[in-house]
Enzyme design. Structure first.
Site, PDB file in Angstrom:
ATOM      1  N   ASP A  28      16.129  52.706  28.902  1.00  0.00           N
ATOM      2  CA  ASP A  28      17.682  52.774  28.376  1.00  0.00           C
ATOM      3  C   ASP A  28      18.462  51.919  29.411  1.00  0.00           C
ATOM      4  OD1 ASP A  28      20.010  53.738  26.838  1.00  0.00           O
ATOM      5  OD2 ASP A  28      19.005  55.512  26.541  1.00  0.00           O
ATOM      6  N   SER A  81      23.702  54.377  22.755  1.00  0.00           N
ATOM      7  CA  SER A  81      22.334  55.099  22.801  1.00  0.00           C
ATOM      8  C   SER A  81      21.938  55.884  21.500  1.00  0.00           C
ATOM      9  CB  SER A  81      22.429  56.001  24.067  1.00  0.00           C
ATOM     10  OG  SER A  81      22.411  55.033  25.114  1.00  0.00           O
ATOM     11  N   ARG A 206      43.529  53.854  29.812  1.00  0.00           N
ATOM     12  CA  ARG A 206      41.900  54.522  29.415  1.00  0.00           C
ATOM     13  C   ARG A 206      41.202  54.900  30.654  1.00  0.00           C
ATOM     14  NH1 ARG A 206      38.007  50.477  26.543  1.00  0.00           N
ATOM     15  NH2 ARG A 206      36.465  51.810  27.427  1.00  0.00           N
ATOM     16  N   ARG A 286      33.715  56.632  19.028  1.00  0.00           N
ATOM     17  CA  ARG A 286      32.430  56.685  19.928  1.00  0.00           C
ATOM     18  C   ARG A 286      32.603  57.912  20.635  1.00  0.00           C
ATOM     19  NH1 ARG A 286      30.298  52.067  23.854  1.00  0.00           N
ATOM     20  NH2 ARG A 286      29.762  53.137  25.706  1.00  0.00           N
ATOM     21  N   ASP A 288      31.290  59.130  24.065  1.00  0.00           N
ATOM     22  CA  ASP A 288      31.034  59.373  25.449  1.00  0.00           C
ATOM     23  C   ASP A 288      32.294  59.807  26.169  1.00  0.00           C
ATOM     24  OD1 ASP A 288      31.782  56.487  24.991  1.00  0.00           O
ATOM     25  OD2 ASP A 288      30.286  55.927  26.409  1.00  0.00           O
ATOM     26  N   ASP A 430      20.915  52.286  32.020  1.00  0.00           N
ATOM     27  CA  ASP A 430      22.068  52.497  31.407  1.00  0.00           C
ATOM     28  C   ASP A 430      22.931  53.451  32.342  1.00  0.00           C
ATOM     29  OD1 ASP A 430      23.772  52.841  28.824  1.00  0.00           O
ATOM     30  OD2 ASP A 430      23.185  54.885  28.988  1.00  0.00           O
TER      31      ASP A 430
END
Length: 519
Positions: A28, A81, A206, A286, A288, A430
């Protein structure tokens, strides 16, 4: 194949004989980009993977692993992912993330689902709050989707709407926030002309407000909570356009890191704090950077920060952000219905499977690989092992993570001869790469490479002599990456490796999401 011809039976492979263990290794965060001092994979000492690639350069191929190739709306959309493991496990293309939202909005089905019906119960007497990234970057959210959702909610009965914006500057140009806010303000003004009480209520950058991930800094979420729920922030303005323009005028200001602000009325009172009886939607597709806020909104027993008050609201995500945690429990767009995954085929054919990773990626080689399904297809033929990830420690502090432990578990599974397929995920590239720490990411790359050596190099410890009479070790590599939009695929046989003396083994390596090669 028509439904009448469907069968779970898999024909024998024309070239790969039975009896070999198949090792599926997901690297990853690993990918391919031009060599330079900032390419951590290039800088890191990775002899195992380097030798494997150089062993058969003519078999190395670039493949798509982003955009429409993995079910995303356009070829400008990066993968992630979850999408990657869905695709690898299914072996087929399914609509994902933003594309699912696009389809649901275009067809109107989003307003017919249980998630929208749940929040609609609050429209008569409460306020609809929309929280998310105000951007057209298409990585976490899209402005056009927010516009359609606001318009559609009003058409389906929402009388009072408040939008809590998070400015971007990361997936889009810094400074673009002003234009996005002006666009949204124009839309809301048109709704007010139709009798809908619609306003922007709060905001912030953000990276400083709300959108933390991996529980790295709960203070980020708390700053958002204070503004969105409590109506409290260090900066107060009469309009969001004024807020963004003035905050950006400060020295070293950046859209990503704008401080939290609230919009107030002529009496200085916040125009849109979240209270009992309201509905809340997080409109990022998304997952995460929405999971932490989702926990704060949904978990009654929550101790990450003092919420001061926990309003009783009807909360839904744009999608379900964590399938393992079933978080949130309500969502506007259902995840893709992925049927007949490779794992299901394997158990129907009596193939024994072992899957392993550490906590941060365990769900990817199980839940997402199996088509967003929890648990086993057949516990008699499958074994899943989760190695606990380090908690409370940033990934760049311990960049080796659990690579060695994962490799050892896989090695033991292979040597046990109990399994036909051994599937693992090495998360270093990752998770450490996302920290932006070059030195730590280089260490993480080397750790992943050392884990790969378990299956790909001579070692009296990892490849003890005399275990079998196998005369060859087969490697089949699929290197898949998303952020640079291209991956590599290579397939070759390494023959004449009798001295390795390892059980008959086929290795499949998937290299996914090369954020570190792009830092």
């Amino acid at each position: 194949m028509g439904s009448s011809e469907f069968t779970w039976k898999l024909p024998d492979h024309p070239r790969l004989p039975k009896g070999r263990t198949v090792a599926v290794v997901v690297l990853d965060g690993w990918g391919e980009a031009e060599p330079d001092p900032y390419n951590c994979i290039h800088v890191a000492d990775t002899p195992a993977l380097d030798s494997l690639r150089k062993g058969a350069p003519d078999k190395w191929r670039l493949i798509k692993a982003h955009g429409t190739a993995v079910g995303l709306p356009t070829d400008d959309d990066m993968g992630n992912s979850e999408v990657g493991h869905n695709a690898l496990g299914a072996g087929r293309i399914y609509a994902q993330g933003a594309k699912l939202v696009d389809l649901a909005l275009a067809s109107g089905k989003i307003y017919e689902g249980e998630g929208f019906k749940y929040i609609k119960e609050c429209f008569e007497n409460g306020t609809l709050h929309l929280i998310g990234l105000l951007s057209d970057g298409g990585v976490h959210s899209r402005l056009d989707q927010l516009q359609l959702l606001v318009k559609g909610a009003a058409e389906h009965g929402a009388k009072r709407i408040r939008v809590h914006i998070l400015t971007d500057g990361r997936d889009v140009l810094d400074g673009s926030s002003v234009g996005f806010v002006e666009t949204l303000e124009n839309d809301l003004a048109k709704l007010r002309e139709k009798g809908v009480d619609a306003h922007i209520a709060s905001g912030g950058g953000r990276m400083y407000v709300t959108m933390d991930r991996y529980e790295n800094d709960w203070n980020v979420v708390k700053r958002g909570w204070d503004a969105q729920v409590l109506g409290e922030a260090p900066y107060k303005f009469r309009s969001a356009v004024e807020a963004v323009k003035k905050l950006r005028a400060e020295p070293n200001a950046n859209d990503q890191y704008l401080p939290p602000f609230v919009i107030v009325d002529e009496n200085g009172k916040a125009v849109g704090p979240i209270v009992d009886g309201d509905a809340v939607v997080t409109f990022n597709f998304r997952a995460d950077r929405m999971v932490m806020l989702a926990k704060a909104l949904e978990y009654e027993n929550f101790d990450k920060f003092d919420r001061v008050r926990f309003p009783k609201v009807h909360y839904a995500g744009m999608l379900q952000y964590d399938g393992e945690l079933k978080l949130p429990s309500h969502y506007l767009v259902s995840p893709p219905e992925i049927e007949r995954t490779s794992g299901e085929y394997l158990v129907h054919n009596g193939i024994r499977t072992f899957a392993c990773s550490e906590t941060v990626k365990f769900g990817h080689v199980t839940f997402f690989w199996n088509g967003n399904r929890s648990g086993y297809f057949n516990p008699e033929l499958e074994e899943y092992v989760e190695i606990p990830s380090d908690t409370g420690i940033p990934f760049n502090v311990r960049p080796k993570m659990k690579a060695v432990e994962i490799a050892e578990k896989a090695r033991d599974a292979i040597l046990s001869r109990k399994f036909d397929q051994v599937r693992v995920n090495l998360p270093n590239g990752d998770m450490v790469g996302h920290t932006g720490d070059m030195e730590a990411t280089i260490i993480g790359c080397k750790a992943a490479d050392e884990a790969v050596k378990v299956w790909s190099c001579k070692s009296t410890i990892l490849f003890p002599a005399g275990l079998s009479s196998a005369s060859s070790l087969f490697f089949l590599f699929f290197l898949v990456l998303c952020n640079s939009f291209w991956g590599c695929i290579a397939c070759w046989h390494l023959r004449g490796t009798r001295s390795l003396s390892f059980p008959r083994l086929l290795i499949v390596i998937f290299v996914l999401l090369p954020i570190i090669s792009l830092v």
